[in-house]
Structure formats: structure tokens, C-alpha cells
Design a protein around this motif. Structure first.
Motif, mmCIF file in Angstrom:
data_model
loop_
_atom_site.group_PDB
_atom_site.id
_atom_site.type_symbol
_atom_site.label_atom_id
_atom_site.label_comp_id
_atom_site.label_asym_id
_atom_site.label_seq_id
_atom_site.Cartn_x
_atom_site.Cartn_y
_atom_site.Cartn_z
ATOM 1 N N THR A 2 -69.672 -75.287 -24.258
ATOM 2 C CA THR A 2 -69.359 -74.698 -25.254
ATOM 3 C C THR A 2 -70.387 -74.009 -26.227
ATOM 4 O OG1 THR A 2 -70.396 -76.850 -26.600
ATOM 5 C CG2 THR A 2 -67.662 -77.372 -25.836
ATOM 6 N N LYS A 3 -69.471 -73.757 -27.334
ATOM 7 C CA LYS A 3 -71.388 -72.566 -27.778
ATOM 8 C C LYS A 3 -71.392 -73.179 -28.613
ATOM 9 C CE LYS A 3 -68.718 -68.182 -26.938
ATOM 10 N NZ LYS A 3 -67.635 -66.700 -28.065
ATOM 11 N N THR A 4 -72.952 -72.744 -29.396
ATOM 12 C CA THR A 4 -73.340 -73.496 -30.486
ATOM 13 C C THR A 4 -72.711 -72.948 -31.455
ATOM 14 O OG1 THR A 4 -74.966 -71.737 -30.421
ATOM 15 C CG2 THR A 4 -75.248 -73.460 -29.470
ATOM 16 N N PRO A 5 -72.670 -73.196 -32.445
ATOM 17 C CA PRO A 5 -72.227 -72.513 -34.703
ATOM 18 C C PRO A 5 -72.681 -70.954 -34.130
ATOM 19 C CG PRO A 5 -72.816 -74.785 -34.906
ATOM 20 C CD PRO A 5 -72.896 -74.665 -33.265
ATOM 21 N N CYS A 6 -74.418 -71.366 -34.353
ATOM 22 C CA CYS A 6 -74.901 -69.991 -34.057
ATOM 23 C C CYS A 6 -74.318 -68.798 -33.212
ATOM 24 C CB CYS A 6 -76.700 -69.753 -34.202
ATOM 25 S SG CYS A 6 -77.002 -70.804 -34.906
ATOM 26 N N GLU A 7 -74.018 -68.749 -32.036
ATOM 27 C CA GLU A 7 -73.236 -67.927 -31.033
ATOM 28 C C GLU A 7 -72.077 -67.694 -31.638
ATOM 29 O OE1 GLU A 7 -73.256 -70.074 -27.634
ATOM 30 O OE2 GLU A 7 -75.278 -69.720 -27.176
ATOM 31 N N THR A 8 -71.355 -68.237 -32.538
ATOM 32 C CA THR A 8 -70.264 -68.348 -33.275
ATOM 33 C C THR A 8 -70.487 -67.281 -34.100
ATOM 34 O OG1 THR A 8 -68.948 -69.770 -33.456
ATOM 35 C CG2 THR A 8 -68.186 -69.510 -31.626
ATOM 36 N N CYS A 9 -71.573 -66.727 -35.067
ATOM 37 C CA CYS A 9 -72.133 -66.573 -36.241
ATOM 38 C C CYS A 9 -72.097 -64.544 -36.229
ATOM 39 C CB CYS A 9 -72.998 -67.418 -36.354
ATOM 40 S SG CYS A 9 -73.764 -67.346 -38.529
ATOM 41 N N ASN A 10 -71.203 -64.205 -37.692
ATOM 42 C CA ASN A 10 -72.044 -63.115 -37.301
ATOM 43 C C ASN A 10 -73.510 -62.259 -37.693
ATOM 44 O OD1 ASN A 10 -69.591 -61.926 -37.260
ATOM 45 N ND2 ASN A 10 -68.851 -62.011 -39.145
ATOM 46 N N ASN A 11 -73.912 -63.791 -38.407
ATOM 47 C CA ASN A 11 -75.796 -63.176 -38.645
ATOM 48 C C ASN A 11 -76.447 -63.698 -37.285
ATOM 49 O OD1 ASN A 11 -75.077 -62.566 -41.175
ATOM 50 N ND2 ASN A 11 -74.858 -65.179 -41.110
ATOM 51 N N TYR A 12 -75.626 -63.626 -35.929
ATOM 52 C CA TYR A 12 -76.824 -63.953 -35.094
ATOM 53 C C TYR A 12 -76.436 -62.587 -33.852
ATOM 54 C CZ TYR A 12 -78.549 -66.940 -31.098
ATOM 55 O OH TYR A 12 -78.693 -67.586 -30.114
ATOM 56 N N VAL A 13 -77.888 -62.079 -33.749
ATOM 57 C CA VAL A 13 -77.751 -60.648 -33.749
ATOM 58 C C VAL A 13 -78.533 -59.966 -32.866
ATOM 59 C CG1 VAL A 13 -76.603 -59.404 -35.231
ATOM 60 C CG2 VAL A 13 -79.282 -59.736 -35.286
ATOM 61 N N TYR A 14 -78.340 -59.576 -31.410
ATOM 62 C CA TYR A 14 -79.457 -59.190 -30.660
ATOM 63 C C TYR A 14 -80.153 -58.390 -31.068
ATOM 64 C CZ TYR A 14 -80.936 -58.663 -25.913
ATOM 65 O OH TYR A 14 -81.855 -58.072 -24.114
ATOM 66 N N ASP A 15 -81.652 -58.620 -30.550
ATOM 67 C CA ASP A 15 -82.469 -57.812 -31.032
ATOM 68 C C ASP A 15 -83.004 -57.041 -30.086
ATOM 69 O OD1 ASP A 15 -85.351 -56.902 -31.527
ATOM 70 O OD2 ASP A 15 -86.207 -58.567 -32.224
ATOM 71 N N ASP A 16 -82.361 -55.892 -30.111
ATOM 72 C CA ASP A 16 -83.050 -54.707 -28.750
ATOM 73 C C ASP A 16 -84.403 -54.495 -28.554
ATOM 74 O OD1 ASP A 16 -80.360 -53.679 -28.307
ATOM 75 O OD2 ASP A 16 -80.626 -52.360 -30.036
ATOM 76 N N GLU A 17 -85.217 -54.644 -29.634
ATOM 77 C CA GLU A 17 -86.619 -54.811 -29.205
ATOM 78 C C GLU A 17 -87.479 -55.621 -28.168
ATOM 79 O OE1 GLU A 17 -88.912 -53.856 -32.620
ATOM 80 O OE2 GLU A 17 -87.957 -51.895 -33.128
ATOM 81 N N GLY A 18 -86.832 -57.127 -28.859
ATOM 82 C CA GLY A 18 -87.037 -58.192 -27.591
ATOM 83 C C GLY A 18 -86.284 -58.935 -27.260
ATOM 84 N N GLY A 19 -85.241 -58.751 -26.966
ATOM 85 C CA GLY A 19 -84.816 -58.806 -25.749
ATOM 86 C C GLY A 19 -83.818 -59.956 -25.662
ATOM 87 N N TYR A 20 -83.440 -60.554 -26.942
ATOM 88 C CA TYR A 20 -83.180 -62.191 -27.425
ATOM 89 C C TYR A 20 -81.854 -61.543 -28.627
ATOM 90 C CZ TYR A 20 -87.704 -62.025 -29.907
ATOM 91 O OH TYR A 20 -88.744 -62.287 -30.978
#
Length: 59
Positions: A2-20
């Protein structure tokens, strides 16, 4: 799995520099501690990235 609530949130974004993924909301120290220790029931900044849920809510 199952996905965590963060994984379905618009505020949870990929950081290209950090890679996470990171939450782009600026949490204060107390909010961050409650979040990291699991002492909060629901994130006050959660916004669903599910377009179908948004449309369903409008109808």
C-alpha cells in the motif's frame, strides 16, 4: 504494497539533485518531530494528486 499518504500527496515531489522524494512544505521543528515519530494522525498539508477524487468531490 500500500502507498503511504505522502506518496499520494501533491506536496511530495522528486528532488532531481538529491535523487529522492521530499515534502516541499516547510514544517516547523515540532511538526517535523511529530511527523517523523508517527505521533500525528493526519498531515495538515495533505493535498491529493488523484484527479478523479477531486472531480468526485465536486459532483
Amino acid at each position: 504494497m500500500t502507498k503511504t499518504p505522502c506518496e499520494t500527496c501533491n506536496n511530495y515531489v522528486y528532488d532531481d539533485e538529491g535523487g529522492y522524494y521530499v515534502c516541499e512544505m516547510q514544517l516547523d521543528e515540532d511538526e517535523a518531530m511529530r511527523f517523523m515519530t508517527g505521533q500525528t494522525r493526519q498531515c495538515p498539508y495533505y493535498r491529493s494528486n488523484d484527479d478523479y477524487a477531486i472531480v468526485k468531490h465536486q459532483n
